[in-house]
Design a protein around this motif. Structure first.
Motif, PDB file in Angstrom:
ATOM      1  N   MET A   1       0.851  -1.196   0.000  1.00 55.36           N
ATOM      2  CA  MET A   1       0.000   0.000   0.000  1.00 55.36           C
ATOM      3  C   MET A   1       0.886   1.245   0.000  1.00 55.36           C
ATOM      4  SD  MET A   1      -2.824   1.138   2.852  1.00 55.36           S
ATOM      5  CE  MET A   1      -3.835  -0.283   2.502  1.00 55.36           C
ATOM      6  N   PRO A   2       0.619   2.203  -0.908  1.00 58.58           N
ATOM      7  CA  PRO A   2       1.461   3.406  -0.970  1.00 58.58           C
ATOM      8  C   PRO A   2       1.387   4.227   0.312  1.00 58.58           C
ATOM      9  CG  PRO A   2       0.055   3.193  -2.916  1.00 58.58           C
ATOM     10  CD  PRO A   2      -0.415   2.186  -1.921  1.00 58.58           C
ATOM     11  N   SER A   3       2.446   5.002   0.546  1.00 61.33           N
ATOM     12  CA  SER A   3       2.450   5.960   1.642  1.00 61.33           C
ATOM     13  C   SER A   3       1.819   7.260   1.189  1.00 61.33           C
ATOM     14  CB  SER A   3       3.886   6.251   2.099  1.00 61.33           C
ATOM     15  OG  SER A   3       4.549   5.062   2.448  1.00 61.33           O
ATOM     16  N   VAL A   4       1.171   7.951   2.108  1.00 59.11           N
ATOM     17  CA  VAL A   4       0.624   9.267   1.810  1.00 59.11           C
ATOM     18  C   VAL A   4       1.168  10.260   2.815  1.00 59.11           C
ATOM     19  CG1 VAL A   4      -1.455  10.670   1.558  1.00 59.11           C
ATOM     20  CG2 VAL A   4      -1.496   8.275   0.857  1.00 59.11           C
ATOM     21  N   TYR A   5       1.861  11.281   2.317  1.00 60.57           N
ATOM     22  CA  TYR A   5       2.364  12.358   3.157  1.00 60.57           C
ATOM     23  C   TYR A   5       1.480  13.588   2.949  1.00 60.57           C
ATOM     24  CZ  TYR A   5       6.518   9.403   3.356  1.00 60.57           C
ATOM     25  OH  TYR A   5       7.378   8.350   3.542  1.00 60.57           O
ATOM     26  N   GLN A   6       1.366  14.413   3.989  1.00 62.25           N
ATOM     27  CA  GLN A   6       0.558  15.620   3.878  1.00 62.25           C
ATOM     28  C   GLN A   6       1.269  16.813   4.487  1.00 62.25           C
ATOM     29  OE1 GLN A   6      -3.404  15.155   5.430  1.00 62.25           O
ATOM     30  NE2 GLN A   6      -4.116  13.953   3.683  1.00 62.25           N
ATOM     31  N   ARG A   7       0.989  17.964   3.905  1.00 68.25           N
ATOM     32  CA  ARG A   7       1.470  19.229   4.449  1.00 68.25           C
ATOM     33  C   ARG A   7       0.314  20.220   4.381  1.00 68.25           C
ATOM     34  NH1 ARG A   7       6.626  21.653   4.880  1.00 68.25           N
ATOM     35  NH2 ARG A   7       6.373  23.515   6.180  1.00 68.25           N
ATOM     36  N   THR A   8       0.044  20.900   5.489  1.00 65.00           N
ATOM     37  CA  THR A   8      -1.080  21.828   5.566  1.00 65.00           C
ATOM     38  C   THR A   8      -0.581  23.256   5.692  1.00 65.00           C
ATOM     39  OG1 THR A   8      -2.468  20.155   6.620  1.00 65.00           O
ATOM     40  CG2 THR A   8      -3.178  22.434   6.826  1.00 65.00           C
TER      41      THR A   8
ATOM     42  N   LYS B   1      -5.006  -1.494  -8.171  1.00 64.63           N
ATOM     43  CA  LYS B   1      -3.617  -1.662  -7.747  1.00 64.63           C
ATOM     44  C   LYS B   1      -3.182  -0.584  -6.759  1.00 64.63           C
ATOM     45  CE  LYS B   1      -2.211  -3.556 -12.251  1.00 64.63           C
ATOM     46  NZ  LYS B   1      -1.330  -3.322 -13.434  1.00 64.63           N
ATOM     47  N   TYR B   2      -3.904   0.513  -6.700  1.00 62.74           N
ATOM     48  CA  TYR B   2      -3.450   1.669  -5.918  1.00 62.74           C
ATOM     49  C   TYR B   2      -4.396   2.032  -4.775  1.00 62.74           C
ATOM     50  CZ  TYR B   2      -0.582   2.101 -10.085  1.00 62.74           C
ATOM     51  OH  TYR B   2       0.283   1.844 -11.113  1.00 62.74           O
ATOM     52  N   ARG B   3      -5.269   1.144  -4.411  1.00 60.37           N
ATOM     53  CA  ARG B   3      -6.240   1.469  -3.353  1.00 60.37           C
ATOM     54  C   ARG B   3      -5.545   1.758  -2.033  1.00 60.37           C
ATOM     55  NH1 ARG B   3     -11.599   1.106  -4.386  1.00 60.37           N
ATOM     56  NH2 ARG B   3     -12.253  -0.042  -6.255  1.00 60.37           N
ATOM     57  N   LEU B   4      -6.117   2.708  -1.284  1.00 61.46           N
ATOM     58  CA  LEU B   4      -5.586   3.138   0.001  1.00 61.46           C
ATOM     59  C   LEU B   4      -6.587   2.849   1.109  1.00 61.46           C
ATOM     60  CD1 LEU B   4      -4.397   6.735  -0.997  1.00 61.46           C
ATOM     61  CD2 LEU B   4      -2.885   4.825  -0.460  1.00 61.46           C
ATOM     62  N   ALA B   5      -6.066   2.782   2.326  1.00 64.10           N
ATOM     63  CA  ALA B   5      -6.958   2.765   3.487  1.00 64.10           C
ATOM     64  C   ALA B   5      -7.635   4.131   3.598  1.00 64.10           C
ATOM     65  CB  ALA B   5      -6.163   2.464   4.750  1.00 64.10           C
ATOM     66  N   ALA B   6      -8.724   4.184   4.349  1.00 65.00           N
ATOM     67  CA  ALA B   6      -9.445   5.448   4.539  1.00 65.00           C
ATOM     68  C   ALA B   6      -8.511   6.514   5.106  1.00 65.00           C
ATOM     69  CB  ALA B   6     -10.634   5.232   5.463  1.00 65.00           C
ATOM     70  N   GLN B   7      -8.639   7.736   4.584  1.00 63.23           N
ATOM     71  CA  GLN B   7      -7.794   8.854   4.990  1.00 63.23           C
ATOM     72  C   GLN B   7      -8.654   9.936   5.636  1.00 63.23           C
ATOM     73  OE1 GLN B   7      -4.250   8.831   4.115  1.00 63.23           O
ATOM     74  NE2 GLN B   7      -4.770   6.698   3.715  1.00 63.23           N
TER      75      GLN B   7
ATOM     76  N   GLY C   1       0.453   3.620   5.479  1.00 61.98           N
ATOM     77  CA  GLY C   1       1.143   2.749   4.567  1.00 61.98           C
ATOM     78  C   GLY C   1       2.637   2.696   4.788  1.00 61.98           C
ATOM     79  N   ALA C   2       3.320   2.086   3.818  1.00 60.06           N
ATOM     80  CA  ALA C   2       4.758   1.935   3.839  1.00 60.06           C
ATOM     81  C   ALA C   2       5.310   2.431   2.512  1.00 60.06           C
ATOM     82  CB  ALA C   2       5.112   0.457   4.057  1.00 60.06           C
ATOM     83  N   PRO C   3       6.640   2.682   2.432  1.00 63.80           N
ATOM     84  CA  PRO C   3       7.197   3.212   1.197  1.00 63.80           C
ATOM     85  C   PRO C   3       6.841   2.351  -0.008  1.00 63.80           C
ATOM     86  CG  PRO C   3       8.806   3.361   2.943  1.00 63.80           C
ATOM     87  CD  PRO C   3       7.643   2.587   3.501  1.00 63.80           C
ATOM     88  N   ASP C   4       6.624   3.017  -1.153  1.00 67.41           N
ATOM     89  CA  ASP C   4       6.164   2.348  -2.356  1.00 67.41           C
ATOM     90  C   ASP C   4       6.927   2.911  -3.548  1.00 67.41           C
ATOM     91  OD1 ASP C   4       4.023   2.505  -4.805  1.00 67.41           O
ATOM     92  OD2 ASP C   4       3.759   0.693  -3.613  1.00 67.41           O
ATOM     93  N   SER C   5       7.064   2.101  -4.604  1.00 61.97           N
ATOM     94  CA  SER C   5       7.815   2.548  -5.774  1.00 61.97           C
ATOM     95  C   SER C   5       7.195   3.769  -6.421  1.00 61.97           C
ATOM     96  CB  SER C   5       7.885   1.410  -6.798  1.00 61.97           C
ATOM     97  OG  SER C   5       6.575   1.020  -7.192  1.00 61.97           O
ATOM     98  N   SER C   6       5.902   3.989  -6.208  1.00 63.41           N
ATOM     99  CA  SER C   6       5.254   5.174  -6.791  1.00 63.41           C
ATOM    100  C   SER C   6       5.881   6.450  -6.269  1.00 63.41           C
ATOM    101  CB  SER C   6       3.757   5.160  -6.467  1.00 63.41           C
ATOM    102  OG  SER C   6       3.153   4.009  -6.994  1.00 63.41           O
TER     103      SER C   6
END
Length: 462
Positions: free
Chosen positions: A1-8, A67-73, A143-148
């Motif tokens: 699962m891809p990682s998602v980073y955020q900046r506000t 292939k790119y589905r994420l957990a709820a954010q 998630g964890a680091p992903d090639s994307s």
């Protein structure tokens, strides 16, 4: 699962200002609710998708998407697919791993990405927008680091901070503006031809083949080499000012640019709750307060428009019932009169809980295309539309919006929408026909709907 980073960041401005920074990026999109904030909270911007899907096969699109589905954010749309389903069955979606979300209510900008490096690149470009950080840095959401993320980090931002009119893909815009005699608009129907089509539709209604149908015509702006005088972003700026809408959009699919001032939601899914919001019935705004009240009252009391929306609402309720827990499907608002800068519109809202064995794609299949732009019953109405309209609709009355990798989605109905390519600028307008429709009134209603689009184009070229 891809990682998602955020900046506000703190941002209390028009999202269009942010969009103009990135407008020359490849396959850029702007899902724009900026100027109709009473009903919409977020606008979204993205560019340079890491992959695209084009064709007519929704199942093939789903296989790539899965292939790119994420957990709820925490955010409905941190990453996902943006694009369209055309009325003609065509589809195009870009897959975006970096999204800029403007929260109009909280006055903030949220940058979500699979890549910290890409967030940092974007922050550099945003210095001109008076955005201020409201957090310590990029926060890992899941998630964890992903090639994307590697793909994202290697992509570079190019051609930024170029003023409107200096796109690298367009010629230099230095020609004198055309005069009014050179900017003309022509329908693919004559008035007599459209009235004849309406009468044929009324015959089908009297025979019981259908109860209601939507008939449209295409309008083409006749101005050769229009790119010499302006560019799509400038036209969109004028369109959104002329007709502010809840579901506006700018979308570049690489072959054409779509500029939408749609006031109508097709389909929304958030936290398992699905919603459709058909719109039937239009009146122009008045030139005086008294005339304004008169037009609004006409729409409120019109038996024709009341019948139209009732039939479509019932059909949409049945569409949701195919994929939602049937007992949960309800009409939460019946016939609300919404006020826009150029027109009044009548809408209803239908909601239901999506069944656990269904997903976004099942909901799309059940509801597409919208009943508000086809007729009732839907399939028979679409057959008659094909016979009566003077040309194919192509993308018009399809749906444009996003599908989040975390499960949410939101699409408009592609009405009040322009399609720009190297050769021409076109748009369609239409209206609903029921048993007591008056053919000449129907023709006039379509031109009432065309007025803000024509005004935006004239403002862009004259």
């Amino acid at each position: 699962m891809p990682s998602v980073y955020q900046r506000t960041l703190t941002f209390n401005g028009d999202a269009f200002k942010i969009f103009t920074i990135f407008k020359d990026q490849p396959l850029v999109f702007f899902l724009d609710s900026s100027l109709h904030q009473s009903q919409a909270r977020f606008s979204y911007i993205g560019f340079a998708p890491f992959t695209t899907v084009r064709g007519r096969d929704l199942s093939a699109f789903k296989r790539v998407f899965d292939k790119y589905r994420l957990a709820a954010q925490g955010l409905s749309f941190p990453a996902g697919a943006v694009g369209y389903l055309g009325y003609d069955g065509s589809l195009f979606f870009g897959f975006y791993d970096t999204i800029l979300a403007v929260d109009h209510k909280a006055k903030r900008l949220i940058i979500s990405s699979f890549s910290k490096a890409r967030i940092n690149d974007i922050l550099i470009q945003l210095k001109s927008c008076s955005c201020e950080s409201s957090g310590p840095g990029s926060e890992l959401m899941s998630g964890a680091p992903d090639s994307s993320a590697v793909l994202s980090a290697t992509r570079k931002l190019v051609s930024l901070n170029r003023p409107i009119g200096q796109s690298p893909s367009a010629p230099n815009i230095n020609s004198s503006p055309p005069d009014d005699t050179h900017v003309r608009f022509k329908s693919n129907f004559t008035k007599a031809g459209y009235i004849k089509a309406v009468r044929k539709a009324l015959e089908h209604i009297r025979r019981g083949d259908i109860y209601q149908i939507n008939l449209s015509h295409q309008i083409k702006m006749q101005l050769p080499h229009w790119q010499k005088y302006t560019e799509p972003a400038a036209i969109y700026r004028n369109l959104r000012q002329t007709f502010p809408s809840e579901f506006g959009a700018y979308f570049d699919d690489g072959r054409q640019v779509i500029l939408s001032a749609s006031p109508e939601r097709f389909l929304k899914l958030q936290k398992g709750m699905s919603q459709v919001k058909p719109m039937k019935g239009t009146r122009p705004r008045g030139k005086t307060r008294a005339q304004d009240r008169m037009f609004k009252e006409q729409l409120q009391k019109s038996p024709k428009e009341i019948a139209e929306l009732l039939m479509v609402t019932d059909m949409e309720r049945n569409d949701l019932g195919r994929v939602c827990d049937y007992a949960s499907v309800k009409v939460s608002a019946m016939r609300t009169i919404e006020t826009y800068k150029a027109v009044f519109q009548a809408t209803s809202t239908i909601e239901g809980h999506l069944r656990r064995d269904c997903d976004q794609f099942d909901l799309l299949r059940a509801a597409f295309p919208s009943g508000s732009v086809t007729g009732c019953p839907k399939i028979e109405a679409m057959k008659i539309i094909k016979k009566l309209e003077s040309g194919p609709r192509h993308l018009y009355t399809g749906a444009l919006g996003y599908m989040s990798f975390s499960g949410a989605m939101d699409f408009n109905v592609m009405i009040r929408t322009m399609f720009l390519n190297q050769k021409q600028i076109t748009f369609h307008v239409g209206g609903g026909i029921v048993a007591d429709s008056r053919p000449q009134d129907e023709w006039q209603e379509t031109w009432d709907k065309a007025e803000p689009l024509i005004a935006a184009l004239k403002q862009s070229f004259l």
